[in-house]
Write a protein that holds these residues in place. Structure first.
Motif, PDB file in Angstrom:
ATOM      1  N   THR A 115       5.093   2.446   1.062  1.00 49.72           N
ATOM      2  CA  THR A 115       6.057   2.919   0.065  1.00 49.72           C
ATOM      3  C   THR A 115       6.537   4.315   0.439  1.00 49.72           C
ATOM      4  OG1 THR A 115       4.702   1.757  -1.548  1.00 49.72           O
ATOM      5  CG2 THR A 115       6.432   3.174  -2.421  1.00 49.72           C
ATOM      6  N   ALA A 116       5.600   5.165   0.844  1.00 58.01           N
ATOM      7  CA  ALA A 116       5.954   6.526   1.236  1.00 58.01           C
ATOM      8  C   ALA A 116       6.958   6.495   2.379  1.00 58.01           C
ATOM      9  CB  ALA A 116       4.705   7.305   1.638  1.00 58.01           C
ATOM     10  N   VAL A 122       0.847  -1.192   0.000  1.00 56.04           N
ATOM     11  CA  VAL A 122       0.000   0.000   0.000  1.00 56.04           C
ATOM     12  C   VAL A 122       0.889   1.251   0.000  1.00 56.04           C
ATOM     13  CG1 VAL A 122      -1.881   1.179   1.188  1.00 56.04           C
ATOM     14  CG2 VAL A 122      -1.740  -1.310   1.241  1.00 56.04           C
ATOM     15  N   ASP A 123       0.379   2.309  -0.604  1.00 60.95           N
ATOM     16  CA  ASP A 123       1.182   3.516  -0.820  1.00 60.95           C
ATOM     17  C   ASP A 123       1.835   4.075   0.436  1.00 60.95           C
ATOM     18  OD1 ASP A 123       0.628   3.446  -3.458  1.00 60.95           O
ATOM     19  OD2 ASP A 123      -1.038   4.853  -3.379  1.00 60.95           O
ATOM     20  N   PHE A 124       1.132   4.003   1.584  1.00 63.71           N
ATOM     21  CA  PHE A 124       1.713   4.689   2.748  1.00 63.71           C
ATOM     22  C   PHE A 124       2.987   4.004   3.221  1.00 63.71           C
ATOM     23  CE2 PHE A 124      -1.453   1.906   4.792  1.00 63.71           C
ATOM     24  CZ  PHE A 124      -0.714   1.331   5.815  1.00 63.71           C
TER      25      PHE A 124
END
Lengths: 539, 275
Positions: free
Chosen positions: B170-171, B166-168
């Motif tokens: 990756t962030a 999920v993007d968070f």
């Protein structure tokens, strides 16, 4: 003009929770004649989908029809039995959902699920229905109509699937079709084909239709009349041309204005100035299938480079490579005069700090278990060593700068924010690092027109104040026109055209840029006809 | 904690019943020395005495009070089961989250190791290891914890994979966060509900497994009271129409049921399903 096919009077729909009911729709009046298309326009949460479903006498779970009448061909659906309503749905009133990929059963062939409803009606045999479906496929210009139905949904592209769904809705020859954002999930170039196909078929079958969209320019192509909804109420209703020429209400005009938004032009960059970021001959691949091929581009401090292309053109991969989330196979990255390593693990903290990525979907970009204050505070501690009161103060400044009241929002979880607010929090988190380059990956695509415009305004202001460089990834040429200084057009992993906005978005075009540009709907009801005529003439 | 308690207010009757049973067992386990009429290993009468006013549930094969041993048994069986499950959850959970977050060779090495352990039937593996290490409470805890850790590893790894995409997360990676932050601040808070549910289920398995081993004479060693061995020691009474050996068995069954009722409800909460 005969008797209205559908006529809704004083329709109110509210939540069925006993404590504190909220009205989703309030006092809606609507009339629809046979053979006409009504466009429903509004932001998300305006109640347009609820109204679309209500025309079938249906409400989503947790909602109920509180008052009013829905008269379809002389029958009041609010008073008829569930059995009567069910016998109408799919047969006399059909519904085309936003995402065909999600609406089809992935385990069954297209034919089998498309003819189900028509067979259930029992008037025609299987052979006749199937022939009807194949004929519809060819009218909707689907390739190889005879064989298409034997495929499974995942075998055909998104645009084809959306048309197959339209065909499925048309098979039982319904009197009314509801299209709920039928092209929102599609690329601009694919969208044109689907729209044209839908319009031709409807025109030739004298079916009435309701076309729901948040995009005014699209609705302008399709609808005879437009109804603008906001907060569950009708803001304005008029014939399409009339409304486009002279919108009466301020809200409608603001929707128009969102289309016309332009950032103030910046002076041309001096060619001599060294770029902030330079990517040279970048190649990248997923599981050995190449996604980026020899991509070369430059981003200058204080300027916006827009990377445009359809989905699958490799733009998001490019964002990941530059942000360091993915390592390129070959090629060189240079940032502020220094060479930039491929993966984030090999970059220095200072480099990670100066390049920030704002992801496409704010729903997934924020940790659902982290409060807004912590999400924004973390980069402050990590990069700038701020703790305690200093961190708190800076965090509140950032929230205030993004027009979010720190007292109200700092302690909220992402689930308690709207989409636009979440995106602001993501921007605040990126700014907390005090970056030089911000990569914006489709930051406005999940937002409503007006919210998207606010976000773009905000980004432009922040760029002026902080001399930020933006790498703006988008499929939307309206946004490119609005905020880009430089443009790179991508197709199948390559940059096919690049230069300043005025160079790229002005003739002479290369063929792909021209196709993209000409596919962006304009606020002119004759635009689609004109475009189709030009394209047919051209070939 | 307060939130968990608050959640119970909206719990269905089955989960409330489960919680009540678990709490009752806990109270008995803690207060066994006060509640029990006789000592744990005290010989108080003739062998196999019938139910009477002095010995409510009779006496066992050595003339010890069955009720007292039942109450003390809660202490041993549940205490050891909790220690084992916590150990399994901490080791398996941490390694699983590390493997799922780091991926690459760490994941491969740990994953194949777990595959090897899971390929051998757990009872055979346990008997083998107990034969090598000797039967002691300590080695039993270590062996069962290791076996159960492989199951928790699997779940934790799968969760870390899903959440890590999920993007968070990756962030957080691109932000330059370390492994510890990513695992404990980004991944774990979002994997909490399924892991808690798994913990409850694992507790049941561990508890049953210990009882099985004790029944075979390889678990908790005499003279310590334990439900599994109590069933075995008094099993002969069944043929005389006496139900004493069924009571520790029922105690095992009831606790397993109670924990499962709570777990069902937790899983339901975690999955967001509504009836």
């Amino acid at each position: 003009m005969g008797e209205a096919l559908l006529s809704i009077r004083g329709l109110s729909i509210c939540t069925s929770v006993s404590a504190g009911t909220t009205e989703i729709l309030r006092g809606i009046d609507l009339d629809l004649q046979r053979g006409t298309i009504l466009g429903l326009v509004g932001e998300s949460g305006s109640g347009k989908s609820t109204l679309g479903l209500a025309t079938m006498g249906y409400t989503r779970e947790g909602l109920r029809i509180a008052a009013g009448a829905i008269v379809f061909d002389g029958v009041d659906l609010t008073r008829s039995s569930e059995h009567q309503r069910r016998s109408m749905r799919g047969v006399r009133i059909a519904y085309v959902a936003q995402s065909a990929a999600a609406a089809f059963n992935p385990a069954r062939r297209l034919f089998d699920q498309s003819i189900e409803v028509a067979l259930g009606r029992g008037r025609q045999g299987r052979r006749a229905v199937t022939e009807g479906l194949i004929e519809l496929y060819s009218r909707l210009q689907l390739p190889n109509p005879g064989a298409l139905g034997r495929r499974y949904p995942h075998h055909v592209s998104g645009g084809q699937l959306q048309r197959a769904m339209t065909a499925m809705a048309l098979v039982p020859e319904p009197d009314l079709i509801i299209f709920d954002e039928p092209t929102t999930a599609l690329d601009v170039t694919t969208q044109i084909d689907v729209l044209a196909a839908i319009r031709d078929v409807i025109a030739s079958s004298r079916t009435a239709a309701i076309f729901i969209s948040h995009d005014l320019a699209l609705v302008a192509q399709m609808a005879d009349r437009i109804m603008v909804l906001r907060h569950g109420q009708v803001v304005e209703e008029a014939a399409t041309r009339e409304m486009l020429r002279a919108p009466r209400e301020a809200y409608t005009r603001s929707l128009w204005a969102a289309h016309e938004f332009r950032a103030a032009p910046k002076p041309m960059c001096q060619e001599a100035a060294a770029p902030l970021l330079r990517a040279k001959d970048i190649n990248a691949s997923y599981a050995r299938s190449p996604v980026l091929r020899e991509v070369t581009l430059e981003v200058h401090a204080g300027r916006t480079l827009a990377v445009v292309g359809e989905s699958g053109s490799g733009k998001s991969t490019l964002a990941k490579v530059i942000a360091g989330a993915m390592a390129a196979d070959t090629g060189a990255l240079e940032f502020a005069g220094e060479s930039l390593a491929g993966g984030y693990r090999r970059r220095s903290r200072a480099q990670l700090c100066r390049i920030q990525l704002i992801a496409q979907s704010p729903d997934t970009a924020l940790n659902p278990r982290q409060r807004v204050g912590d999400a924004i505070g973390r980069p402050l501690t990590l990069y700038h060593g701020l703790r305690g009161a200093a961190r708190q103060r800076r965090m509140r400044e950032l929230l205030a700068e993004l027009e979010l009241d720190p007292d109200r929002y700092a302690d909220r979880f992402p689930g308690e924010l709207s989409g636009g607010q979440k995106q602001r929090v993501c921007i605040a988190r990126a700014l907390a690092a005090e970056p030089s380059l911000v990569i914006c990956d489709e930051v406005t695509s999940g937002l409503d027109t007006i919210v998207a415009q606010d976000t773009l305004n905000l980004l432009s202001r922040l760029q002026r104040e902080r001399n930020l460089a933006y790498l703006f990834i988008t499929h939307d040429l309206t946004i490119v026109r609005a905020i880009a200084d430089d443009v790179a057009v991508m197709q199948a992993g390559r940059v096919v055209r690049s230069g300043s906005r005025d160079q790229v978005l002005a003739p002479p075009y290369d063929p792909y840029t021209e196709l993209l540009l000409s596919s962006v709907p304009e606020m002119d009801p004759d635009w689609l006809d004109g475009l189709l005529a030009r394209r047919r003439g051209g070939h | 904690m307060a939130r968990t308690l608050g959640l119970f207010k909206t719990a269905p009757p089955s989960a409330r019943f489960g919680a009540a049973v678990v709490v009752a067992y806990g109270v008995v386990a803690v207060l066994a020395p006060i509640l029990a009429p006789y000592g744990e290993t005290q010989v108080v009468g003739v062998e196999f005495a019938a139910w009477s006013a002095q010995h409510w549930l009779g006496t066992d094969d050595l003339g010890r009070d069955v009720l007292s041993r039942l109450l003390y048994g809660a202490r041993n069986t549940i205490g050891i089961a909790i220690i084992t499950t916590v150990l399994a959850a901490v080791v398996g959970g941490t390694l699983g989250l590390v493997a799922g977050t780091l991926r690459g060779w760490v994941d491969q090495v740990l994953g194949r190791l777990v595959d090897v352990l899971m390929a051998v039937p757990s009872l055979i593996l346990t008997l083998l290891l107990l034969a090598i290490l000797g039967t002691s409470t300590f080695s039993m805890i270590a062996i069962i914890a290791m076996i159960e850790a492989t199951r928790i590893f699997r779940l934790a790894r799968a969760l870390a994979y899903a959440i890590g995409a999920v993007d968070f997360v990756t962030a957080a990676r691109v932000r330059g966060e370390g492994l510890v932050w990513i695992i404990f601040r980004e991944v774990l808070p979002n994997a909490g509900a399924p892991l808690i549910a798994e913990f409850g289920l694992r507790f049941c398995f561990v508890f049953l497994f210990i009882a099985t081993l004790s029944f075979l004479g390889l678990g908790i060693q005499p003279p310590a009271a334990d439900w599994g061995s109590m069933v075995r020691d008094n099993a002969t009474l069944i043929s005389y129409g006496q139900m004493s050996p069924l009571i520790p068995a029922a105690a095992i069954a009831l606790l397993t049921l109670a924990v499962n009722l709570i777990v069902d409800w937790l899983v339901h909460q975690a999955s967001g399903l509504r009836e």
